[in-house]
Design a protein around this motif. Sequence first.
Motif, PDB file in Angstrom:
ATOM      1  N   VAL A   1       0.842  -1.281   0.187  1.00  0.00           N
ATOM      2  CA  VAL A   1      -0.196   0.002  -0.050  1.00  0.00           C
ATOM      3  C   VAL A   1       0.911   1.437  -0.017  1.00  0.00           C
ATOM      4  O   VAL A   1       1.778   1.320   0.644  1.00  0.00           O
ATOM      5  N   VAL A   2       0.427   2.254  -0.881  1.00  0.00           N
ATOM      6  CA  VAL A   2       1.188   3.494  -0.865  1.00  0.00           C
ATOM      7  C   VAL A   2       0.161   4.443  -0.291  1.00  0.00           C
ATOM      8  O   VAL A   2      -0.958   4.651  -0.825  1.00  0.00           O
TER       9      VAL A   2
ATOM     10  N   LEU B   1      -6.825   9.783   4.281  1.00  0.00           N
ATOM     11  CA  LEU B   1      -5.955   8.995   3.464  1.00  0.00           C
ATOM     12  C   LEU B   1      -6.470   8.410   1.944  1.00  0.00           C
ATOM     13  O   LEU B   1      -7.251   8.047   1.736  1.00  0.00           O
ATOM     14  N   MET B   2      -5.117   8.623   0.968  1.00  0.00           N
ATOM     15  CA  MET B   2      -5.522   8.192  -0.417  1.00  0.00           C
ATOM     16  C   MET B   2      -4.464   6.864  -0.138  1.00  0.00           C
ATOM     17  O   MET B   2      -3.382   6.925  -0.089  1.00  0.00           O
ATOM     18  N   LEU B   3      -5.076   5.796  -0.628  1.00  0.00           N
ATOM     19  CA  LEU B   3      -4.478   4.481  -0.617  1.00  0.00           C
ATOM     20  C   LEU B   3      -4.305   4.157  -2.217  1.00  0.00           C
ATOM     21  O   LEU B   3      -5.311   3.817  -2.752  1.00  0.00           O
ATOM     22  N   LEU B   4      -3.155   3.548  -2.366  1.00  0.00           N
ATOM     23  CA  LEU B   4      -2.927   2.587  -3.823  1.00  0.00           C
ATOM     24  C   LEU B   4      -2.385   1.356  -3.202  1.00  0.00           C
ATOM     25  O   LEU B   4      -1.800   1.064  -2.558  1.00  0.00           O
ATOM     26  N   VAL B   5      -3.363   0.366  -3.435  1.00  0.00           N
ATOM     27  CA  VAL B   5      -3.446  -0.938  -2.814  1.00  0.00           C
ATOM     28  C   VAL B   5      -3.078  -2.190  -4.071  1.00  0.00           C
ATOM     29  O   VAL B   5      -3.902  -2.033  -4.991  1.00  0.00           O
TER      30      VAL B   5
ATOM     31  N   LEU C   1      -9.757   6.915   0.586  1.00  0.00           N
ATOM     32  CA  LEU C   1     -10.150   6.645  -0.739  1.00  0.00           C
ATOM     33  C   LEU C   1      -9.010   5.585  -1.149  1.00  0.00           C
ATOM     34  O   LEU C   1      -7.722   5.767  -1.053  1.00  0.00           O
ATOM     35  N   SER C   2      -9.431   4.295  -1.367  1.00  0.00           N
ATOM     36  CA  SER C   2      -8.790   3.170  -1.841  1.00  0.00           C
ATOM     37  C   SER C   2      -8.866   2.808  -3.159  1.00  0.00           C
ATOM     38  O   SER C   2      -9.865   2.627  -3.899  1.00  0.00           O
ATOM     39  N   ILE C   3      -7.766   2.880  -3.940  1.00  0.00           N
ATOM     40  CA  ILE C   3      -7.469   2.587  -5.245  1.00  0.00           C
ATOM     41  C   ILE C   3      -6.686   1.362  -5.601  1.00  0.00           C
ATOM     42  O   ILE C   3      -5.579   1.375  -5.263  1.00  0.00           O
ATOM     43  N   SER C   4      -7.349   0.435  -6.447  1.00  0.00           N
ATOM     44  CA  SER C   4      -6.599  -0.838  -6.574  1.00  0.00           C
ATOM     45  C   SER C   4      -5.762  -0.457  -7.820  1.00  0.00           C
ATOM     46  O   SER C   4      -5.695   0.324  -8.764  1.00  0.00           O
TER      47      SER C   4
END
Length: 147
Positions: free
Chosen positions: A3-4, A27-31, A74-77
């Motif tokens: 996760v970033v 938080l904005m997450l790149l997963v 906000l979670s983004i694949s």
Amino acid sequence: MKVVLQRAKHAEVTVDSEVKGTIDSGLMLLVGVTHDDTEKDADYLAEKIVNLRIFEDENEKMNLSLKDIGGSILSISQFTLYGDTKKGRRPNFMEAAKPDHAITMYEYFNNKLKNLGVHVETGVFGAMMDVTFTNDGPVTLILDSKM
């Protein structure tokens, strides 16, 4: 799982010019998901993320968690987190999980965050997404469930 995590004042994701998810403070997450990720990996990262003390208190010290400030995610694949650039000029994505496993783990992870009492917005798995956000700080951390 990788996760970033980026502390955000605002974050939004659109698909085909339609807003699919938006948050204000949080938080904005790149997963990213790899082949051997399990629910245990998702549980570890979700617990870590909602309890990380990376928001400033009244003394301007990073002493508050996402839960403490009532923030959202906000979670983004993001399968490209498992891109290998060691050889050649084009990334190799062999370490990224196949879509069926990736979506299962991504949805489990997001549900775990919700079950921990956090409001979660997402993009659309597998879609071409436009993500915009204002990084607060800036604060950016990389988390890996295997380390």
